[in-house]
Design a protein around this motif. Structure first.
Motif, PDB file in Angstrom:
ATOM      1  N   GLU A 247     116.908   1.827  37.911  1.00 13.90           N
ATOM      2  CA  GLU A 247     116.711   2.110  39.336  1.00 13.90           C
ATOM      3  C   GLU A 247     115.893   3.381  39.558  1.00 13.90           C
ATOM      4  OE1 GLU A 247     120.661   2.287  40.809  1.00 13.90           O
ATOM      5  OE2 GLU A 247     120.874   0.104  41.023  1.00 13.90           O
ATOM      6  N   ASN A 248     116.105   4.394  38.710  1.00 12.54           N
ATOM      7  CA  ASN A 248     115.458   5.694  38.921  1.00 12.54           C
ATOM      8  C   ASN A 248     114.097   5.811  38.230  1.00 12.54           C
ATOM      9  OD1 ASN A 248     117.697   6.442  40.409  1.00 12.54           O
ATOM     10  ND2 ASN A 248     118.678   7.524  38.705  1.00 12.54           N
ATOM     11  N   TYR A 249     113.906   5.087  37.122  1.00  6.81           N
ATOM     12  CA  TYR A 249     112.661   5.224  36.354  1.00  6.81           C
ATOM     13  C   TYR A 249     112.115   3.852  35.951  1.00  6.81           C
ATOM     14  CZ  TYR A 249     114.470   9.974  35.959  1.00  6.81           C
ATOM     15  OH  TYR A 249     114.960  11.231  36.234  1.00  6.81           O
ATOM     16  N   PRO A 250     111.874   2.967  36.909  1.00  8.12           N
ATOM     17  CA  PRO A 250     111.463   1.599  36.558  1.00  8.12           C
ATOM     18  C   PRO A 250     110.063   1.509  35.958  1.00  8.12           C
ATOM     19  CG  PRO A 250     111.275   1.959  38.922  1.00  8.12           C
ATOM     20  CD  PRO A 250     111.924   3.191  38.361  1.00  8.12           C
ATOM     21  N   ASP A 251     109.215   2.510  36.215  1.00 11.24           N
ATOM     22  CA  ASP A 251     107.827   2.422  35.783  1.00 11.24           C
ATOM     23  C   ASP A 251     107.548   3.166  34.478  1.00 11.24           C
ATOM     24  OD1 ASP A 251     107.253   0.951  38.080  1.00 11.24           O
ATOM     25  OD2 ASP A 251     106.881   2.776  39.250  1.00 11.24           O
ATOM     26  N   LYS A 252     108.568   3.813  33.901  1.00 10.17           N
ATOM     27  CA  LYS A 252     108.364   4.572  32.677  1.00 10.17           C
ATOM     28  C   LYS A 252     108.350   3.639  31.459  1.00 10.17           C
ATOM     29  CE  LYS A 252     108.079   8.821  34.179  1.00 10.17           C
ATOM     30  NZ  LYS A 252     106.857   9.631  33.948  1.00 10.17           N
ATOM     31  N   ALA A 253     107.466   3.922  30.522  1.00  9.01           N
ATOM     32  CA  ALA A 253     107.404   3.122  29.289  1.00  9.01           C
ATOM     33  C   ALA A 253     108.726   3.216  28.536  1.00  9.01           C
ATOM     34  CB  ALA A 253     106.259   3.619  28.401  1.00  9.01           C
ATOM     35  N   GLY A 254     109.229   2.079  28.088  1.00  8.65           N
ATOM     36  CA  GLY A 254     110.486   2.049  27.329  1.00  8.65           C
ATOM     37  C   GLY A 254     111.710   1.859  28.185  1.00  8.65           C
ATOM     38  N   ILE A 255     111.573   2.019  29.508  1.00 11.13           N
ATOM     39  CA  ILE A 255     112.731   1.867  30.402  1.00 11.13           C
ATOM     40  C   ILE A 255     112.742   0.437  30.924  1.00 11.13           C
ATOM     41  CG2 ILE A 255     113.977   2.821  32.382  1.00 11.13           C
ATOM     42  CD1 ILE A 255     113.541   4.759  30.055  1.00 11.13           C
ATOM     43  N   SER A 256     113.199  -0.458  30.081  1.00 20.28           N
ATOM     44  CA  SER A 256     113.390  -1.863  30.443  1.00 20.28           C
ATOM     45  C   SER A 256     114.765  -2.289  29.961  1.00 20.28           C
ATOM     46  CB  SER A 256     112.305  -2.748  29.823  1.00 20.28           C
ATOM     47  OG  SER A 256     112.460  -2.795  28.409  1.00 20.28           O
ATOM     48  N   LYS A 257     115.338  -3.268  30.620  1.00 20.86           N
ATOM     49  CA  LYS A 257     116.694  -3.706  30.282  1.00 20.86           C
ATOM     50  C   LYS A 257     116.785  -4.132  28.815  1.00 20.86           C
ATOM     51  CE  LYS A 257     120.405  -6.706  31.978  1.00 20.86           C
ATOM     52  NZ  LYS A 257     120.770  -7.385  30.735  1.00 20.86           N
ATOM     53  N   ARG A 258     115.832  -4.925  28.371  1.00 17.54           N
ATOM     54  CA  ARG A 258     115.877  -5.424  26.995  1.00 17.54           C
ATOM     55  C   ARG A 258     115.731  -4.291  25.985  1.00 17.54           C
ATOM     56  NH1 ARG A 258     111.906 -10.101  24.397  1.00 17.54           N
ATOM     57  NH2 ARG A 258     112.782 -10.026  22.292  1.00 17.54           N
ATOM     58  N   ASN A 259     114.796  -3.382  26.215  1.00 13.94           N
ATOM     59  CA  ASN A 259     114.572  -2.293  25.268  1.00 13.94           C
ATOM     60  C   ASN A 259     115.775  -1.356  25.210  1.00 13.94           C
ATOM     61  OD1 ASN A 259     112.782  -0.717  23.451  1.00 13.94           O
ATOM     62  ND2 ASN A 259     112.973   0.821  25.055  1.00 13.94           N
ATOM     63  N   LEU A 260     116.348  -1.030  26.374  1.00 16.31           N
ATOM     64  CA  LEU A 260     117.489  -0.124  26.396  1.00 16.31           C
ATOM     65  C   LEU A 260     118.701  -0.741  25.700  1.00 16.31           C
ATOM     66  CD1 LEU A 260     117.173   1.281  30.030  1.00 16.31           C
ATOM     67  CD2 LEU A 260     116.695   2.495  27.892  1.00 16.31           C
ATOM     68  N   GLU A 261     118.956  -2.015  25.944  1.00 14.08           N
ATOM     69  CA  GLU A 261     120.078  -2.675  25.275  1.00 14.08           C
ATOM     70  C   GLU A 261     119.877  -2.682  23.766  1.00 14.08           C
ATOM     71  OE1 GLU A 261     121.482  -5.833  28.769  1.00 14.08           O
ATOM     72  OE2 GLU A 261     120.133  -6.481  27.157  1.00 14.08           O
ATOM     73  N   THR A 262     118.630  -2.938  23.329  1.00  9.39           N
ATOM     74  CA  THR A 262     118.334  -2.955  21.896  1.00  9.39           C
ATOM     75  C   THR A 262     118.510  -1.571  21.282  1.00  9.39           C
ATOM     76  OG1 THR A 262     116.764  -4.776  22.167  1.00  9.39           O
ATOM     77  CG2 THR A 262     116.562  -3.449  20.165  1.00  9.39           C
ATOM     78  N   LYS A 263     117.950  -0.545  21.921  1.00  7.08           N
ATOM     79  CA  LYS A 263     118.019   0.811  21.388  1.00  7.08           C
ATOM     80  C   LYS A 263     119.449   1.338  21.373  1.00  7.08           C
ATOM     81  CE  LYS A 263     113.678   0.994  20.613  1.00  7.08           C
ATOM     82  NZ  LYS A 263     113.232   0.763  19.222  1.00  7.08           N
ATOM     83  N   PHE A 264     120.226   1.037  22.401  1.00  7.18           N
ATOM     84  CA  PHE A 264     121.621   1.480  22.429  1.00  7.18           C
ATOM     85  C   PHE A 264     122.400   0.844  21.280  1.00  7.18           C
ATOM     86  CE2 PHE A 264     122.175   2.807  27.165  1.00  7.18           C
ATOM     87  CZ  PHE A 264     121.173   3.744  26.996  1.00  7.18           C
ATOM     88  N   ALA A 265     122.161  -0.445  21.032  1.00 11.39           N
ATOM     89  CA  ALA A 265     122.863  -1.137  19.943  1.00 11.39           C
ATOM     90  C   ALA A 265     122.460  -0.551  18.592  1.00 11.39           C
ATOM     91  CB  ALA A 265     122.541  -2.633  19.986  1.00 11.39           C
ATOM     92  N   GLU A 266     121.162  -0.273  18.409  1.00  9.57           N
ATOM     93  CA  GLU A 266     120.695   0.324  17.154  1.00  9.57           C
ATOM     94  C   GLU A 266     121.252   1.724  16.967  1.00  9.57           C
ATOM     95  OE1 GLU A 266     116.482   0.144  17.457  1.00  9.57           O
ATOM     96  OE2 GLU A 266     116.334  -1.970  16.899  1.00  9.57           O
ATOM     97  N   ALA A 267     121.353   2.481  18.065  1.00 12.97           N
ATOM     98  CA  ALA A 267     121.889   3.836  17.978  1.00 12.97           C
ATOM     99  C   ALA A 267     123.351   3.839  17.551  1.00 12.97           C
ATOM    100  CB  ALA A 267     121.730   4.543  19.321  1.00 12.97           C
ATOM    101  N   LYS A 268     124.139   2.926  18.119  1.00 15.49           N
ATOM    102  CA  LYS A 268     125.555   2.839  17.733  1.00 15.49           C
ATOM    103  C   LYS A 268     125.719   2.426  16.278  1.00 15.49           C
ATOM    104  CE  LYS A 268     126.696   0.084  21.107  1.00 15.49           C
ATOM    105  NZ  LYS A 268     127.512  -0.814  21.971  1.00 15.49           N
ATOM    106  N   LYS A 269     124.879   1.495  15.849  1.00 14.47           N
ATOM    107  CA  LYS A 269     124.928   1.052  14.450  1.00 14.47           C
ATOM    108  C   LYS A 269     124.556   2.190  13.525  1.00 14.47           C
ATOM    109  CE  LYS A 269     123.089  -2.509  11.365  1.00 14.47           C
ATOM    110  NZ  LYS A 269     122.186  -3.685  11.238  1.00 14.47           N
ATOM    111  N   SER A 270     123.559   2.996  13.905  1.00 12.15           N
ATOM    112  CA  SER A 270     123.142   4.132  13.082  1.00 12.15           C
ATOM    113  C   SER A 270     124.248   5.175  12.954  1.00 12.15           C
ATOM    114  CB  SER A 270     121.886   4.769  13.686  1.00 12.15           C
ATOM    115  OG  SER A 270     121.476   5.899  12.936  1.00 12.15           O
ATOM    116  N   LEU A 271     124.970   5.412  14.041  1.00 17.19           N
ATOM    117  CA  LEU A 271     126.062   6.407  13.999  1.00 17.19           C
ATOM    118  C   LEU A 271     127.195   5.965  13.091  1.00 17.19           C
ATOM    119  CD1 LEU A 271     126.348   7.580  17.714  1.00 17.19           C
ATOM    120  CD2 LEU A 271     125.576   8.920  15.757  1.00 17.19           C
ATOM    121  N   LYS A 272     127.419   4.650  13.040  1.00 19.66           N
ATOM    122  CA  LYS A 272     128.500   4.133  12.196  1.00 19.66           C
ATOM    123  C   LYS A 272     128.118   4.161  10.718  1.00 19.66           C
ATOM    124  CE  LYS A 272     130.428   1.084  15.747  1.00 19.66           C
ATOM    125  NZ  LYS A 272     130.669  -0.324  16.148  1.00 19.66           N
ATOM    126  N   GLY A 273     126.860   4.433  10.443  1.00 18.08           N
ATOM    127  CA  GLY A 273     126.396   4.538   9.062  1.00 18.08           C
ATOM    128  C   GLY A 273     126.155   3.210   8.417  1.00 18.08           C
TER     129      GLY A 273
END
Length: 273
Positions: A247-273
């Motif tokens: 809602e706040n940054y719809p035009d910024k590169a990388g701020i898309s629903k699919r990309n954010l969901e993917t990056k969040f999932a990868e980040a959690k997996k990385s933290l778990k080692g």
């Protein structure tokens, strides 16, 4: 891998050594393959040309077996029991072999589990090829083989382990085989060669981020920092955070629903080692 080898179910040890040598660009001998197999860096297989008897079995971790079940690590008559513990731990786990089936005929190509008489047979072959003394000890727990998994009708089939059996001379029953069948042959499957070559290749250096990808990552981090600077109720789920970012940054590169969901999932997996 050559077109012909892609169609082969198995290669002899000599063929496998020649092929691996060409792939890694250094001399690899049959002795090397046998040593790698004995040390479980390479999955060896056995070709059983004539039907031999075997029992379908299952492996359970010792700690998962009910304590009421009688276990015998060194039974006097191992073929009379349903559960037998393996003498050595594998990958830090003590395994129990369960057999509750009548012997059946098996033949063809099977992978070796390298936990009993099958491992001794590999060492025997190694000693014979290098001119060393034959092994005199036997495995009272038997020799073990496993069906290779194959894709059939869109699903993986196979993967069943078997304990090889031999018949008493008076035909009164069966007992665990201490070795692989005498007419069998150690072979290597092409898939196992691919796995070995992958282990021998140097790790690939990670490619540097492209400018567009770098900008995308920085935008995601920057927006998250902005959210941290202005805390408010309702940001208790990933979905809520992603919604506010969109809602706040719809035009910024990388701020898309699919990309954010993917990056969040990868980040959690990385933290778990």
């Amino acid at each position: 891998m050559s077109k012909m080898l892609r169609l082969r179910e198995w290669l002899t040890l000599d063929e496998a050594a020649t092929h691996v040598s060409s792939l890694v660009e250094e001399n690899v001998s049959v002795l090397d393959l046998l040593r790698l197999g004995a040390e479980r860096h390479l999955t060896l297989s056995v070709r059983i040309p004539n039907p031999t008897m075997a029992k379908l079995c299952a492996f359970k971790a010792f700690d998962e077996v009910p304590k009421a079940v009688p276990l015998r690590a060194n039974p006097d008559l191992p073929w009379t029991g349903e559960l037998v513990t393996l003498g050595d731990s594998i990958d830090g786990i003590t395994w129990v072999v369960e057999t509750r089936h009548e012997p059946v005929e098996v033949y063809g190509v099977f992978e070796l589990l390298m936990i009993g008489g099958d491992a001794i047979s590999v060492e025997d072959e190694y000693q014979a090829r290098r001119g060393g003394p034959p092994l005199e000890f036997v495995s009272m727990n038997g020799a073990y083989i496993i069906e290779p998994k194959t894709l059939l009708y869109g699903e993986l089939q196979g993967g069943r382990p078997f304990k090889l059996m031999e018949r008493f001379e008076d035909d009164s029953g069966y007992y665990p085989a201490s070795r692989l069948p005498p007419d069998s042959e150690l072979v290597v499957r092409p898939a196992s060669i691919n796995d070995l070559v992958g282990k021998l290749q140097p790790p690939r250096a990670e490619k540097p981020l492209a400018a567009k990808e770098r900008t995308s990552h920085l935008n995601v981090i920057g927006v998250l920092l902005e959210l941290l600077r202005s805390p408010r109720p309702g940001r208790d789920t990933e979905a809520a955070i992603i919604k506010e970012m969109l809602e706040n940054y719809p035009d910024k590169a990388g701020i898309s629903k699919r990309n954010l969901e993917t990056k969040f999932a990868e980040a959690k997996k990385s933290l778990k080692g």
